[in-house]
Write an enzyme that holds these catalytic residues in place. Structure first.
Site, PDB file in Angstrom:
ATOM      1  N   HIS A 174      -9.740  -3.727   9.916  1.00  0.00           N
ATOM      2  CA  HIS A 174      -9.641  -3.686   8.450  1.00  0.00           C
ATOM      3  C   HIS A 174     -10.155  -4.984   7.809  1.00  0.00           C
ATOM      4  CE1 HIS A 174      -7.814   0.078   7.282  1.00  0.00           C
ATOM      5  NE2 HIS A 174      -6.796  -0.056   8.115  1.00  0.00           N
ATOM      6  N   LYS A 204       5.643   7.633  11.005  1.00  0.00           N
ATOM      7  CA  LYS A 204       4.829   8.538  11.810  1.00  0.00           C
ATOM      8  C   LYS A 204       5.659   9.160  12.940  1.00  0.00           C
ATOM      9  CE  LYS A 204       1.469   7.906  15.114  1.00  0.00           C
ATOM     10  NZ  LYS A 204       0.481   7.075  15.802  1.00  0.00           N
ATOM     11  N   GLU A 246      -9.918   3.938   6.098  1.00  0.00           N
ATOM     12  CA  GLU A 246      -9.310   4.252   7.398  1.00  0.00           C
ATOM     13  C   GLU A 246     -10.285   4.890   8.388  1.00  0.00           C
ATOM     14  OE1 GLU A 246      -6.648   2.960   8.116  1.00  0.00           O
ATOM     15  OE2 GLU A 246      -5.679   2.536   6.192  1.00  0.00           O
ATOM     16  N   TYR A 277      -8.443   9.314   8.650  1.00  0.00           N
ATOM     17  CA  TYR A 277      -8.566   8.474   9.847  1.00  0.00           C
ATOM     18  C   TYR A 277      -9.547   9.066  10.854  1.00  0.00           C
ATOM     19  CZ  TYR A 277      -4.485   5.665   8.541  1.00  0.00           C
ATOM     20  OH  TYR A 277      -3.636   4.817   7.895  1.00  0.00           O
ATOM     21  N   HIS A 286      -7.120  -1.966  15.355  1.00  0.00           N
ATOM     22  CA  HIS A 286      -7.217  -1.252  14.084  1.00  0.00           C
ATOM     23  C   HIS A 286      -6.978  -2.192  12.900  1.00  0.00           C
ATOM     24  CE1 HIS A 286      -6.768   2.354  11.467  1.00  0.00           C
ATOM     25  NE2 HIS A 286      -5.989   1.518  10.783  1.00  0.00           N
ATOM     26  N   GLN A 331       0.842  -1.194   0.000  1.00  0.00           N
ATOM     27  CA  GLN A 331       0.000   0.000   0.000  1.00  0.00           C
ATOM     28  C   GLN A 331       0.884   1.253   0.000  1.00  0.00           C
ATOM     29  OE1 GLN A 331      -2.645   0.549   3.383  1.00  0.00           O
ATOM     30  NE2 GLN A 331      -3.932   1.979   2.289  1.00  0.00           N
ATOM     31  N   PRO A 355       7.983   0.871   8.154  1.00  0.00           N
ATOM     32  CA  PRO A 355       7.635   2.295   8.088  1.00  0.00           C
ATOM     33  C   PRO A 355       6.257   2.646   8.644  1.00  0.00           C
ATOM     34  CG  PRO A 355       7.489   1.289   5.907  1.00  0.00           C
ATOM     35  CD  PRO A 355       8.063   0.250   6.826  1.00  0.00           C
ATOM     36  N   GLY A 413       2.855   1.662  11.513  1.00  0.00           N
ATOM     37  CA  GLY A 413       2.516   1.013  12.771  1.00  0.00           C
ATOM     38  C   GLY A 413       2.045  -0.393  12.488  1.00  0.00           C
ATOM     39  N   GLY A 414       1.150  -0.486  11.537  1.00  0.00           N
ATOM     40  CA  GLY A 414       0.643  -1.792  11.162  1.00  0.00           C
ATOM     41  C   GLY A 414       0.138  -1.766   9.745  1.00  0.00           C
ATOM     42  N   MET A 415       0.022  -2.949   9.148  1.00  0.00           N
ATOM     43  CA  MET A 415      -0.536  -3.059   7.803  1.00  0.00           C
ATOM     44  C   MET A 415      -1.433  -4.282   7.778  1.00  0.00           C
ATOM     45  SD  MET A 415      -0.819  -1.856   4.781  1.00  0.00           S
ATOM     46  CE  MET A 415      -2.000  -2.617   3.659  1.00  0.00           C
ATOM     47  N   GLU A 416      -2.658  -4.052   7.317  1.00  0.00           N
ATOM     48  CA  GLU A 416      -3.734  -5.038   7.455  1.00  0.00           C
ATOM     49  C   GLU A 416      -3.699  -6.151   6.420  1.00  0.00           C
ATOM     50  OE1 GLU A 416      -3.871  -1.856   6.499  1.00  0.00           O
ATOM     51  OE2 GLU A 416      -5.475  -1.442   5.081  1.00  0.00           O
TER      52      GLU A 416
HETATM   53  N1  BES Z   1      -3.354   0.684   6.000  1.00  0.00           N
HETATM   54  C1  BES Z   1      -2.717   1.484   6.970  1.00  0.00           C
HETATM   55  C2  BES Z   1      -1.302   1.829   6.620  1.00  0.00           C
HETATM   56  C3  BES Z   1      -1.126   2.619   5.337  1.00  0.00           C
HETATM   57  C4  BES Z   1      -1.957   3.692   5.045  1.00  0.00           C
HETATM   58  C5  BES Z   1      -0.107   2.310   4.468  1.00  0.00           C
HETATM   59  C6  BES Z   1      -1.776   4.421   3.884  1.00  0.00           C
HETATM   60  C7  BES Z   1       0.082   3.034   3.301  1.00  0.00           C
HETATM   61  C8  BES Z   1      -0.756   4.097   3.010  1.00  0.00           C
HETATM   62  C9  BES Z   1      -2.765   0.836   8.347  1.00  0.00           C
HETATM   63  O1  BES Z   1      -3.937   0.153   8.621  1.00  0.00           O
HETATM   64  C10 BES Z   1      -2.713   1.943   9.354  1.00  0.00           C
HETATM   65  O2  BES Z   1      -3.632   2.707   9.371  1.00  0.00           O
HETATM   66  N2  BES Z   1      -1.671   2.032  10.155  1.00  0.00           N
HETATM   67  C11 BES Z   1      -1.549   3.043  11.182  1.00  0.00           C
HETATM   68  C12 BES Z   1      -2.041   2.456  12.458  1.00  0.00           C
HETATM   69  C13 BES Z   1      -2.870   3.256  13.335  1.00  0.00           C
HETATM   70  C14 BES Z   1      -3.810   4.250  12.814  1.00  0.00           C
HETATM   71  C15 BES Z   1      -3.413   2.506  14.522  1.00  0.00           C
HETATM   72  C16 BES Z   1      -0.100   3.414  11.286  1.00  0.00           C
HETATM   73  O3  BES Z   1       0.738   2.753  10.645  1.00  0.00           O
HETATM   74  O4  BES Z   1       0.241   4.357  11.983  1.00  0.00           O
HETATM   75 ZN    ZN Z   2      -5.572   1.520   8.802  1.00  0.00          ZN
END
Ligand code: BES
Ligand code: ZN
Length: 607
Positions: A307, A563, A326, A389, A303, A149, A274, A276-279
């Protein structure tokens, strides 16, 4: 007849134009099934092999397949006839775009059912990170992982890289013998760690959810259908931290329908991940920076799990409408947190995210503060702000409060069911909303809804979440500032959330001497909680509290989550006193960062 065809073609071209971040002609020909056969070469930091696409031709006159690609080296392209005969096809690349990559155009003599592209990736592939063994936690074996993503799948697979269409896949991945490969897919075929792995994804997913990681990984179960993959040092810590995962799945399923993906496992990545998490489906990719020891940051698991419904099941059709992924996910996340950890914690987390949103709103261009945005011609990763978000979540909370949960919960459950395995756009969502929820304009009006979606900033109907707990924190801060005695801060009962609120108010309210007093009393520069540390470093930089710099240096070298590190480098780069220091730290940290983090920081420090 010709006129009808022409109209169809124009319509198709319009649908196709709906995703400006893809070169592909998916409306004319698509690949519902994809098979990967790749080998990971850690010496060259390359994946090599082929992808085989089964083609679905939607129009009789089409003889060209356009795929997305980025920094790929193509060896050859073969097409297979219905009779099973393979023949070489000619192909060409389109113009190179720094943000979108390149079109890969493949010419067909006739509408063949299958095509294979033989290729290898570049060591700089934007969607892959290759780590040497020294850059891992155990330091014994190298590691690699993908982050597709928003539009980085094209840097490791030539394909139609758009969330507007879905595909099933199979994969064979070969690795050095001691390493384990995992994918966001069914991996039950892999019983031995033998360097040869097979995966199958029976549910149709968009390309940005294709995910692979290879490393010295071990597995530990948390429940029958949940578990953790991690390097050994993290395994037990992660299992303890995330032991509520099964319960989270149960409460989410009770609200929004059965969990649709079979297993739900977590993969703990190196700290350079890079995000926090990726779904990724069945296997969320997770930063180790949320393993805080006290479950204080597990909303991230809620979170990524959320997803499974919002995003993976019902998917934003283009990156302009990231809020459909999001915003819904933040809403569901908060509902899961409320059920598992209680309404008080859920409220504090909402209030903290509103604070984050307000900070972003101060910095962003007004046009980027709409829920429905326009990122045409830009890197869609720029849409990753608090707007989709938190503003998205607040919009759904607004609807929930107006109609009541007794109405809103079944509405959302039906929404996920009605549009399961489909792409969504805001207009389609609005039509559904109108039909199902907005039957009485006295309860919610269309005008109120349109303001949330299409006006900048926060809507006039926004009601700020407010907790007594944070009011008390503020009162104590004022007391301490008046008396100068730290014992006026009754921090024993504070959770990480109280601390985050407290630190978030400091830049506007305290001076450098007071920061020093706090640091001496509470060791904030040394905090092992990455959220607290980041919030504290931001205040320290804003107030020129330079005693925090050595700890900040350690943090920037250890952690690569965008972040955290990007805003810190940004703040450093804006202060001439800190710019050279930041460049020196970055020189040591850069090699450990993901390519996306590298390019973001390169830009900030003008390297
Ligand atoms: N899908 C996102 C990460 C993402 C968003 C990757 C846009 C590339 C482009 C993931 O679910 C996410 O939202 N991660 C957040 C976590 C948080 C809001 C709890 C993050 O990585 O900070
Ligand atoms: Zn997300």
């Amino acid at each position: 007849m010709r006129v009808v065809l022409l109209v169809l073609l124009i319509l198709a071209a319009k649908v196709q134009a709906a995703d400006p971040h893809s070169f592909s002609n998916f409306a004319l020909v698509s690949h519902p099934t994809l098979a990967l056969d790749l080998t990971a070469d850690f010496d060259k930091q390359q994946l090599h092999g082929f992808v085989e696409l089964e083609l679905d031709w939607h129009h009789p006159d089409v003889r060209e397949l356009i795929l997305d690609s980025r920094d790929l080296s193509i060896k050859k392209v073969m097409g297979q006839s219905a009779a099973g005969k393979w023949l070489q096809l000619s192909y060409s690349f389109g113009e190179k775009s720094p943000t979108h990559g390149q079109a890969l155009r493949i010419e067909f003599p006739s509408q063949l059912p299958k095509v294979r592209v033989y290729y290898h990736t570049s060591p700089q592939a934007s969607g892959l990170q290759w780590l040497t063994k020294e850059q891992t936690s155990e330091k014994q074996h190298p590691f690699m992982y993908s982050q597709s993503q928003s539009i980085h799948a094209r840097s490791w697979i030539p394909l139609q890289d758009t969330p507007a269409v879905r595909l099933n896949f199979q994969a064979r991945i070969q690795t050095p013998k001691q390493l384990l490969a995992v994918m966001g897919a069914d991996n039950s075929a892999n019983v031995d760690k033998d360097g040869d792995y097979f995966f199958r994804m029976p549910q149709a997913i968009p390309s940005y959810l294709i995910a692979l990681a290879i490393g010295d990984l071990e597995f530990k179960a948390m429940s029958e259908r949940t578990g953790v993959y991690a390097e050994k040092v993290w395994l037990d810590k992660a299992v303890a931290e995330f032991s509520d995962t099964e319960q989270m799945m149960q409460v989410a399923s009770a609200m929004y329908g059965d969990y649709p993906w079979g297993r739900y496992d977590l993969l703990i990545l190196p700290a350079s991940f890079p995000f926090g998490g990726m779904e990724n489906p069945r296997l969320s990719f997770i930063t180790p920076t949320v393993i805080a020891g006290d479950k204080s940051l597990v909303s991230l698991i809620a979170h990524e799990l959320a997803h499974s419904w919002s995003g993976n099941l019902v998917t934003n059709g283009s990156w302009h409408e990231l809020w459909l992924n999001e915003g819904f996910t933040n809403y569901v996340e908060n509902r899961i947190m409320e059920q598992v950890f209680g309404p008080e914690r859920a409220l504090l987390e909402r209030q903290l995210s509103v604070q984050d949103l307000e900070n972003d709103l101060d910095q962003l261009d007004a046009k980027d503060t709409l829920l429905v945005t326009d990122y045409t011609g830009r890197d869609p990763d720029e849409a990753f702000t608090q707007v989709p978000y938190v503003k998205g979540m607040l919009f759904l909370q607004f609807l929930e409060q107006r109609v009541g949960r007794a109405v809103f919960d079944p509405f959302l459950k039906n929404y996920f069911q009605t549009f399961a395995f489909q792409s969504m756009d805001t207009e389609k969502f609005l039509r559904y909303l109108r039909k199902t929820l907005l039957t009485d304009p006295d309860i919610v009006s269309m005008g109120e809804i349109l303001e949330w979606l299409y006006q900048p900033g926060l809507a006039s109907t926004f009601v700020a979440p407010q907790s007594d707990a944070f009011k008390q924190v503020d009162q104590q801060r004022v007391l301490w500032q008046q008396s100068g005695t730290l014992t006026d801060l009754q921090t024993n009962s504070w959770s990480i959330h109280h601390w985050l609120h407290f630190i978030g108010q400091l830049a506007a309210t305290v001076d450098t001497a007071q920061l020093q007093q706090l640091d001496q009393g509470f060791g904030l520069s040394q905090s092992q909680n990455a959220e607290v540390a980041t919030a504290w470093f931001k205040v320290a930089l804003a107030k020129n509290y330079s005693q925090a710099l050595p700890a900040l240096e350690q943090f920037l070298i250890r952690v690569g989550r965008r972040k955290f590190v990007v805003p810190l480098y940004q703040q450093l780069s804006q202060n001439p006193q800190h710019l050279e220091w930041a460049k020196a730290v970055y020189q040591r940290a850069r090699a450990g960062y993901h390519p996306l983090t590298q390019s973001a920081v390169d830009k900030l420090l003008k390297l």
